[in-house]
Scaffold this active site. Structure first.
Site, short mmCIF file in Angstrom:
data_model
loop_
_atom_site.label_atom_id
_atom_site.label_comp_id
_atom_site.label_asym_id
_atom_site.label_seq_id
_atom_site.Cartn_x
_atom_site.Cartn_y
_atom_site.Cartn_z
N HIS A 10 12.56 41.38 92.58
CA HIS A 10 13.81 42.08 92.32
C HIS A 10 13.53 43.52 91.95
O HIS A 10 12.53 43.83 91.31
CB HIS A 10 14.66 41.40 91.25
N GLU B 129 10.11 45.38 79.23
CA GLU B 129 9.41 44.17 79.66
C GLU B 129 8.09 44.57 80.31
O GLU B 129 8.01 45.60 80.98
CB GLU B 129 10.26 43.41 80.70
N TYR C 74 9.05 40.29 76.73
CA TYR C 74 10.14 41.21 76.41
C TYR C 74 9.92 41.77 75.02
O TYR C 74 9.61 41.00 74.09
CB TYR C 74 11.49 40.51 76.43
N HIS D 240 8.60 33.15 83.88
CA HIS D 240 9.97 33.08 84.36
C HIS D 240 10.11 31.98 85.41
O HIS D 240 9.23 31.82 86.26
CB HIS D 240 10.36 34.38 85.07
N HIS E 255 17.23 45.49 80.02
CA HIS E 255 15.84 45.93 79.87
C HIS E 255 15.40 46.67 81.14
O HIS E 255 16.00 46.53 82.19
CB HIS E 255 14.89 44.75 79.63
N HIS F 59 11.48 47.38 87.67
CA HIS F 59 12.88 47.02 87.90
C HIS F 59 13.68 47.23 86.62
O HIS F 59 13.12 47.48 85.56
CB HIS F 59 13.00 45.56 88.36
#
Lengths: 304, 304, 304, 304
Positions: D197, D262, D252, D243, D211, D149
């Protein structure tokens, strides 16, 4: 206690080239010395000269070595061995590549166990100055960091337990018992430092090896090890699974000659005040393989 | 595609109290509804009303349900099923607690599969506002988050694969083939979204269940799940191991009535452009159990 | 060596009820005894009476205890402490609940360290007969199995290293040095058995505690521990991360009074022949936090 | 929905040789094509021609591409983009190496997003016939399997969310809101398939990249990735951590030019019926970094 840990294992292999492929490419050990049909191998996190010696011809355990704290302690060990009524003889620097003077003991179970303090140090692959946690460019295959213990078989577990306790200063961490009498001992897992076990033995023929083990980082490292065994067609005996005895994670597998190896992770910390754990025979399968509570016949019967 | 995922499984159990203990205490599901010898259970990370229904009496699969995107899509699915020559009938809200109107399809393999969009939402245990990654005070036993897929048996895998593709819009991720002809298909692992598989089937008797699976967090969660199965005396079929097919981690085990369950972790991401993987019969054992490359006969023969 | 391991830590806490919530509910220790504003706590895998004592009022280290192999060894330790020129006095059974006679030593760094062999055993939560790898119904929160080590501060690390070596028989596993002189020692991580470290100290004010640590199963247990710290609003100092020094995994966090705790996983095995590792100041950040290579000021400055 | 996933990211790098070292040696991608100051790279588990393109000169996002199900779907997407009032133009086979005809869209946030179905397949490193779970001899460094992503910044999150929903068929999985009005949207994490996501954006300057992310196997793979970042001196922004948003594990870090990457593991499964999660600003830090509940200013301010 003056015995520190399993230092090396000598095993016979039917085909040296095939065996090297297994110990070098799949397990990731490095050959450090070779002479007269013997290959000396070291794992990346071991300081000492070698930990596994492959000897061409046949199959099975030749002998193993336990490292002691100092040359001075050999004398006391010699006396204790004699007091127990077991046989030992002095061994000299050079009889084993990289190993100094020592004591060669014949166990009551007919295994040959060498004790030594003096050994050439080749150093680990990460060194002693600002080291990384593992060697960035020095891993191969499973990348075993070090050997950990051996499990052998004996016709008289109770006798061998007394020997390791009285002559060598080991203590039992876990004991598998068939009844209430000392003679009912079926197996014993003994330690000399803080490992859950440094030597273990179960009832079986004298002089034989059930397996020797490498410790690896954790349960996730076991998955990756199992993947590599599959990719390299290494026969697996059982695992990944949790041991009841020691709580460790495990995979048992075979080298190309049929000697059983183990990769082992975790386990608790013992020490001089550790109170031994007892396993009864009705729970033996859970002790060996806590996850499945079943033991296959190969595991019980194949020794080399 | 309008079919989204496996929504629920109904299984018969010989003893409802024993079964509840397994699904509630060991797996950690919550009973959300009970009526007429049926217990409806939900996992902590499922929004919808239930995902497993235990029906007292006997053993084996009663039926399963797949959730579709909307009521509107049921009509098109109905046409496709009819065009394929398979039987379906409308089902009404209330026939299943918490489930709205839907379509009940008889698969070419004689399994009953229900399609529905309307379902009462009870919500996950972490909620939808600033949620924690898992429920601090709401886990029990293994704490399975959700169901993931089912594997069934069929006399004609090629026919069933065509049905799932043509009538329901699934695609094969992995196929086990015995030869070059379409009729040589031995098994197929098919997806409707991005799972490695949402339904799978292998050659065997029509109408039977091989297992249904829960997804869990990762390989480490599998170790803990295996520990709990041992502590709760749950029979394990095989695992922890890596699947070749799907790459997932797995433990297969049985509920007290003998229905096979799986906890499954990992696996890759599929999607509409995923090119199917082929497994040949000589590598089938590696496909099923990549780690061991052996399949026991129970795994092949026990279906319910 | 006769010193075996860190046995207990006494810390002052400003609010006993809040502190109990932290050590009992989040960490999962059990209160085993309570008297006079003190709560004695034990972890599930510890045999001995207690390992943490909370003392109401203030904040910071009161004293800690190291367990030795036998009462007989206390005499020799007493002589060595005296020979070093440090102060000690005999302590009597009953001065600490559950603890027998011992020796109370004032370290050159003004910390109070108690040595004892005799301690009441309350037993682990899995017992010594056919034990499970962890207690099926006895875990709470993080479920720490046992304490592992403490890190303290001292104005003179070189002196304190000599004391632990000469008087107590510890050896350094890792040393952080600022130059070539012995007096340039900034910190030392020392072991008495096979732990990577049982005591550590860095340059700082005398008499202070940097942290005491619990060992937990592995890197995956650290994730779950971090989740629980977040859910229970426990302030984290740093981690999850890999240490360069010891290779262990770590999270540092604070109890409600501001005493720093650590959960620690992994790390290598030391022993009497372990060759110490040297860290230079330019790589100190990598030594502390190998993953990030940065140390925040809180980590360096907050001691209690 | 016809958009399937993030297919590729083009980023500018100040020094191509340094950048290659990062993406090839540390991350483990393979260069598959090189022309005119551009290097095309592929991860080992990606079928398609490439997923990252390094463009020499400067720093920051050039454009990204999302793969759609078929050329036919481009027409409908073109209409929807136009209906939304955004700009798009057709792109032709050959404008990007390995990529066929497509649609180039200018987002309301000034980012360039390309949509395409036709792409040359180079295949994964394990192949499609009896594949191993990962390539025995084809991993290097972290060995990232695939990209996952991107997170970009926009002056108007509410507008961009409407665009991704109405024009491209994405749905929000998680939303960070500052108040009750739609305009109070601070960030949105949107999916097109079943990922938590596929695109995300937060309030910030138009046209910028926060990122792009690679998915890796699990939490244990994150530790090993972090070890390698340290060994290769890769600057870490934050992590390993959990997260709150997506539940994923994360690190990251920055490429040598300062573009943020990431590595991401885990996360739940979404789908068309997924009910969005809401995060309020007082819990934003927990949403971003559930473990620490703190966000450093670099994380908020550095975009390229």
């Amino acid at each position: 206690m003056s015995v520190m840990r399993l230092g090396y294992v000598h095993v016979r292999v039917t085909d040296l080239a095939q065996a090297r492929k297994h110990y070098e490419q799949t397990l990731g050990m490095d050959a450090v010395h070779e002479e007269g049909g013997r290959v000396y191998l070291k794992s990346w996190d071991e300081d000492d000269h070698h930990s596994v010696v492959l000897e061409e011809g046949g199959v099975g355990l030749v002998k193993f070595g336990y490292k002691v704290t100092s040359d001075g302690s050999l004398e006391e060990l010699e006396s204790r061995v004699a007091a127990f009524g077991a046989h030992s003889e002095r061994m000299s620097k050079g009889e084993n590549a990289g190993i100094g003077d020592g004591l060669r003991v014949t166990l009551p179970s007919d295994h040959v166990l060498e004790l030594y303090a003096d050994v050439e140090r080749l150093g680990t692959k990460v060194g002693k100055l600002n080291p990384d946690p593992w060697p960035r460019h020095g891993l191969r295959g499973i990348g075993v960091p070090r050997i950990n213990h051996a499990l052998i078989t004996t016709e008289d577990p109770a006798l061998l337990e007394r020997f390791f306790a009285d002559a060598l200063g080991f203590r039992p961490a876990e004991r598998l018992v068939g009844g209430d009498e000392p003679k009912d001992l079926v197996g014993s897992w003994m330690f000399c430092g803080e490992n859950p076990h440094d030597i273990a033995f179960v009832n079986g023929p004298n002089g034989k090896l059930h397996h020797f083990a490498y410790e690896i980082e954790d349960w996730s490292a076991l998955l990756r090890a199992g993947d590599l065994m599959s990719m390299d067609d290494v026969p697996i005996d059982f695992g990944p699974a949790r041991h009841g005895i020691t709580r460790g994670g495990t995979i048992y597998f075979f080298d190309p000659s049929g000697n059983r190896n183990e990769v082992f992770s975790g386990g608790y910390r013992t020490g001089p005040d550790f109170q031994p754990i007892t396993w009864t025979m009705d729970q033996a399968a859970r002790g060996i393989n806590h996850t499945h509570r079943e033991i296959d016949q190969d595991f019980l019967q194949v020794v080399t």
